[in-house]
Design a protein around this motif. Structure first.
Motif, mmCIF file in Angstrom:
data_model
loop_
_atom_site.group_PDB
_atom_site.id
_atom_site.type_symbol
_atom_site.label_atom_id
_atom_site.label_comp_id
_atom_site.label_asym_id
_atom_site.label_seq_id
_atom_site.Cartn_x
_atom_site.Cartn_y
_atom_site.Cartn_z
ATOM 1 N N LEU A 178 0.842 -1.193 0.000
ATOM 2 C CA LEU A 178 0.000 0.000 0.000
ATOM 3 C C LEU A 178 0.880 1.248 0.000
ATOM 4 C CD1 LEU A 178 -2.875 -0.833 2.535
ATOM 5 C CD2 LEU A 178 -3.026 -0.682 0.049
ATOM 6 N N PRO A 179 0.485 2.282 -0.732
ATOM 7 C CA PRO A 179 1.288 3.518 -0.756
ATOM 8 C C PRO A 179 1.231 4.228 0.590
ATOM 9 C CG PRO A 179 -0.808 3.853 -1.869
ATOM 10 C CD PRO A 179 -0.729 2.382 -1.567
ATOM 11 N N LEU A 180 2.205 5.079 0.829
ATOM 12 C CA LEU A 180 2.202 5.906 2.025
ATOM 13 C C LEU A 180 1.382 7.161 1.775
ATOM 14 C CD1 LEU A 180 5.948 5.691 3.145
ATOM 15 C CD2 LEU A 180 4.008 4.331 3.955
ATOM 16 N N MET A 181 0.673 7.593 2.800
ATOM 17 C CA MET A 181 -0.083 8.839 2.730
ATOM 18 C C MET A 181 0.826 9.971 3.214
ATOM 19 S SD MET A 181 -2.493 11.005 2.435
ATOM 20 C CE MET A 181 -3.791 9.951 1.809
ATOM 21 N N PRO A 182 1.256 10.866 2.305
ATOM 22 C CA PRO A 182 2.223 11.901 2.699
ATOM 23 C C PRO A 182 1.644 12.997 3.585
ATOM 24 C CG PRO A 182 1.546 12.213 0.418
ATOM 25 C CD PRO A 182 0.944 10.915 0.865
ATOM 26 N N GLY A 183 0.336 13.204 3.540
ATOM 27 C CA GLY A 183 -0.275 14.273 4.320
ATOM 28 C C GLY A 183 -0.264 13.985 5.809
ATOM 29 N N SER A 184 -0.415 15.030 6.594
ATOM 30 C CA SER A 184 -0.466 14.886 8.048
ATOM 31 C C SER A 184 -1.882 14.492 8.476
ATOM 32 C CB SER A 184 -0.048 16.190 8.725
ATOM 33 O OG SER A 184 -0.892 17.253 8.334
ATOM 34 N N VAL A 185 -1.974 13.451 9.277
ATOM 35 C CA VAL A 185 -3.249 12.915 9.736
ATOM 36 C C VAL A 185 -3.236 12.881 11.262
ATOM 37 C CG1 VAL A 185 -4.818 10.938 9.722
ATOM 38 C CG2 VAL A 185 -3.507 11.518 7.657
ATOM 39 N N ALA A 186 -4.308 13.344 11.886
ATOM 40 C CA ALA A 186 -4.458 13.264 13.339
ATOM 41 C C ALA A 186 -5.545 12.255 13.664
ATOM 42 C CB ALA A 186 -4.801 14.629 13.931
ATOM 43 N N LEU A 187 -5.234 11.317 14.531
ATOM 44 C CA LEU A 187 -6.168 10.279 14.935
ATOM 45 C C LEU A 187 -6.596 10.514 16.380
ATOM 46 C CD1 LEU A 187 -7.565 7.480 14.705
ATOM 47 C CD2 LEU A 187 -5.390 6.475 15.397
ATOM 48 N N VAL A 188 -7.892 10.696 16.595
ATOM 49 C CA VAL A 188 -8.440 10.767 17.949
ATOM 50 C C VAL A 188 -8.917 9.367 18.298
ATOM 51 C CG1 VAL A 188 -10.166 11.799 19.456
ATOM 52 C CG2 VAL A 188 -9.127 13.164 17.634
ATOM 53 N N ALA A 189 -8.204 8.706 19.214
ATOM 54 C CA ALA A 189 -8.466 7.308 19.542
ATOM 55 C C ALA A 189 -9.235 7.195 20.847
ATOM 56 C CB ALA A 189 -7.150 6.543 19.635
ATOM 57 N N ASP A 190 -10.453 6.716 20.758
ATOM 58 C CA ASP A 190 -11.285 6.480 21.927
ATOM 59 C C ASP A 190 -10.805 5.189 22.603
ATOM 60 O OD1 ASP A 190 -13.250 5.992 23.775
ATOM 61 O OD2 ASP A 190 -14.925 6.103 22.365
ATOM 62 N N THR A 191 -10.399 5.282 23.857
ATOM 63 C CA THR A 191 -9.961 4.091 24.605
ATOM 64 C C THR A 191 -10.805 3.902 25.864
ATOM 65 O OG1 THR A 191 -8.285 5.371 25.819
ATOM 66 C CG2 THR A 191 -7.593 4.351 23.759
ATOM 67 N N SER A 192 -12.021 4.370 25.843
ATOM 68 C CA SER A 192 -12.870 4.388 27.037
ATOM 69 C C SER A 192 -13.392 3.000 27.388
ATOM 70 C CB SER A 192 -14.052 5.336 26.809
ATOM 71 O OG SER A 192 -14.858 4.861 25.749
ATOM 72 N N GLU A 193 -14.006 2.913 28.557
ATOM 73 C CA GLU A 193 -14.541 1.653 29.063
ATOM 74 C C GLU A 193 -15.620 1.093 28.151
ATOM 75 O OE1 GLU A 193 -14.715 -1.476 31.921
ATOM 76 O OE2 GLU A 193 -13.283 0.136 31.542
ATOM 77 N N SER A 194 -16.437 1.954 27.550
ATOM 78 C CA SER A 194 -17.507 1.454 26.684
ATOM 79 C C SER A 194 -16.943 0.745 25.462
ATOM 80 C CB SER A 194 -18.418 2.610 26.245
ATOM 81 O OG SER A 194 -17.726 3.529 25.411
ATOM 82 N N LEU A 195 -15.787 1.176 24.989
ATOM 83 C CA LEU A 195 -15.169 0.524 23.826
ATOM 84 C C LEU A 195 -14.639 -0.849 24.201
ATOM 85 C CD1 LEU A 195 -14.844 1.703 20.922
ATOM 86 C CD2 LEU A 195 -12.427 1.906 21.418
ATOM 87 N N ARG A 196 -14.243 -1.020 25.443
ATOM 88 C CA ARG A 196 -13.766 -2.336 25.895
ATOM 89 C C ARG A 196 -14.887 -3.365 25.858
ATOM 90 N NH1 ARG A 196 -10.796 -4.054 31.615
ATOM 91 N NH2 ARG A 196 -11.442 -6.245 31.557
ATOM 92 N N GLY A 197 -16.075 -2.969 26.278
ATOM 93 C CA GLY A 197 -17.201 -3.891 26.278
ATOM 94 C C GLY A 197 -17.147 -4.874 27.433
ATOM 95 N N TYR A 198 -18.005 -5.907 27.354
ATOM 96 C CA TYR A 198 -18.072 -6.891 28.436
ATOM 97 C C TYR A 198 -18.669 -8.179 27.884
ATOM 98 C CZ TYR A 198 -22.927 -5.293 28.460
ATOM 99 O OH TYR A 198 -24.197 -4.959 28.082
ATOM 100 N N GLY A 199 -18.582 -9.245 28.672
ATOM 101 C CA GLY A 199 -19.153 -10.521 28.265
ATOM 102 C C GLY A 199 -18.494 -11.060 27.006
ATOM 103 N N ASP A 200 -19.310 -11.626 26.104
ATOM 104 C CA ASP A 200 -18.791 -12.214 24.878
ATOM 105 C C ASP A 200 -18.166 -11.173 23.955
ATOM 106 O OD1 ASP A 200 -19.633 -14.671 25.725
ATOM 107 O OD2 ASP A 200 -21.528 -14.629 24.609
ATOM 108 N N ARG A 201 -18.546 -9.911 24.148
ATOM 109 C CA ARG A 201 -18.036 -8.859 23.262
ATOM 110 C C ARG A 201 -16.855 -8.089 23.866
ATOM 111 N NH1 ARG A 201 -23.039 -6.132 19.931
ATOM 112 N NH2 ARG A 201 -24.088 -8.071 19.356
ATOM 113 N N GLU A 202 -16.380 -8.533 25.008
ATOM 114 C CA GLU A 202 -15.281 -7.813 25.645
ATOM 115 C C GLU A 202 -14.065 -7.788 24.726
ATOM 116 O OE1 GLU A 202 -13.094 -7.489 29.984
ATOM 117 O OE2 GLU A 202 -13.905 -9.431 29.342
ATOM 118 N N TRP A 203 -13.484 -6.625 24.571
ATOM 119 C CA TRP A 203 -12.307 -6.338 23.761
ATOM 120 C C TRP A 203 -12.592 -6.305 22.254
ATOM 121 C CZ3 TRP A 203 -9.301 -4.357 27.053
ATOM 122 C CH2 TRP A 203 -9.037 -4.951 28.302
ATOM 123 N N ALA A 204 -13.790 -6.665 21.825
ATOM 124 C CA ALA A 204 -14.051 -6.761 20.379
ATOM 125 C C ALA A 204 -13.957 -5.405 19.691
ATOM 126 C CB ALA A 204 -15.419 -7.395 20.124
#
Length: 311
Positions: free
Chosen positions: A138-164
């Motif tokens: 894959l080619p490299l993207m030369p432009g500057s990109v900012a990623l806002v990464a949500d790492t909150s508890e809701s994203l972790r999940g629980y039960g069978d969906r934990e970490w998904a």
């Protein structure tokens, strides 16, 4: 996805149906593309699933449905056998599998095992191999990109969906890090903390990027509606940086009506590693360097096509 609106689509479909089906399924993901085809064959015209996964990519929904029908012919499960040259959808072979936290792509599955405390000495090298397979060529993207990464508890999940959801969001983050040398990452909602997408967006904009990517599950639990208000204010103060919301899902059928904190933003959903192939071009189309990246990525895909498959 250009096949949905291309003026010569009927001719192209008749002449190169297998190739167009392959490209279409690569863009949407095979399960999603065939799920749309099945629903259309069963009479679905405007469900939330079709709007989210297909119709929003076309200027004419009726024409989009007709062209998906033409692509797959009557080979959708529950109708007659396909015409010669149509792409068959065998109801037994193509039935969607039971989705778990670890069968949504190799990168996310390896991350889930790591999050669960698996042996790093084995899993880290495997993660590197799987990431290299996805990004190789894959080619490299030369432009500057900012990623806002949500790492909150809701994203972790629980039960069978934990970490998904978190593992799939992290997989996208790793892929972007490989192809975007000028990637800046801003984390929000650190583990047990609330999800402050608006604050993360402002921090990301302060780095002067050409594109901001918000990767989240769609829940905003610090100040509900704050992100939407900030997004509405930015043009009034002269900030026109493209911002794209990318929502991590467990399956392609997740209910997303309560998971859209900024309806004015373009939104891309993903639940499987296969979705990245279609997500990346649609993501980079929002920035100045995106056109060249998309052309290079398409050439790379054509170069990798199996021998004997016509372009």
């Amino acid at each position: 996805m250009f096949v949905l609106d291309h003026p010569q689509a009927p001719t192209l479909i008749d002449a190169r149906r297998p190739t167009l089906v392959d490209c279409f399924e690569h863009a949407l993901g095979r399960a999603t593309a065939r799920g749309c085809a099945r629903r259309i064959a069963e009479g679905d015209t405007d469900s939330g699933y079709l709007r989210r996964n297909l119709l929003r990519f076309s200027a004419d929904p009726e024409r989009a449905r007709a062209r998906v029908t033409a692509l797959y012919g009557p080979g959708v499960p529950g109708v007659a056998a396909p015409r010669t040259g149509a792409a068959p959808l065998d109801p037994e072979r193509e039935r969607e599998p039971v989705i778990t936290a670890t069968n949504r792509g190799d990168i996310a599955a390896t991350l889930v095992h790591l999050y669960r405390g698996g042996p790093e000495a084995e899993l880290r090298p495997a993660l590197g191999r799987y990431l290299a397979e996805v990004t190789r060529g894959l080619p490299l993207m030369p432009g500057s990109v900012a990623l806002v990464a949500d790492t909150s508890e809701s994203l972790r999940g629980y039960g069978d969906r934990e970490w998904a959801l978190l593992s799939q969001a992290a997989a996208l983050r790793l892929v972007l890090a490989e192809i975007c040398p000028r990637l800046t990452v801003v984390e929000v909602g650190e583990q047990q903390g609330p999800t402050d997408l608006a604050g993360g967006l402002l921090d990301a904009l302060a780095t002067g990027p050409e594109l901001v990517v918000l990767v989240t599950d769609g829940y905003e639990n610090r100040l509900s509606g704050d992100l939407g208000r900030v997004v509405a204010t930015l043009p009034r103060i002269g900030i026109d940086t493209p911002i794209v919301l990318c929502r991590s899902m467990f399956t392609g059928r997740d209910e997303m009506s309560l998971r859209n904190p900024a309806p004015a933003l373009p939104c891309l959903d993903f639940w499987h590693q296969d979705d990245f192939a279609g997500l990346l071009p649609r993501l980079f189309a929002h920035c100045a360097d995106g056109r060249d990246w998309i052309h290079a990525a398409v050439r790379h895909r054509l170069d990798r096509r199996p021998e004997g498959v016509l372009p």
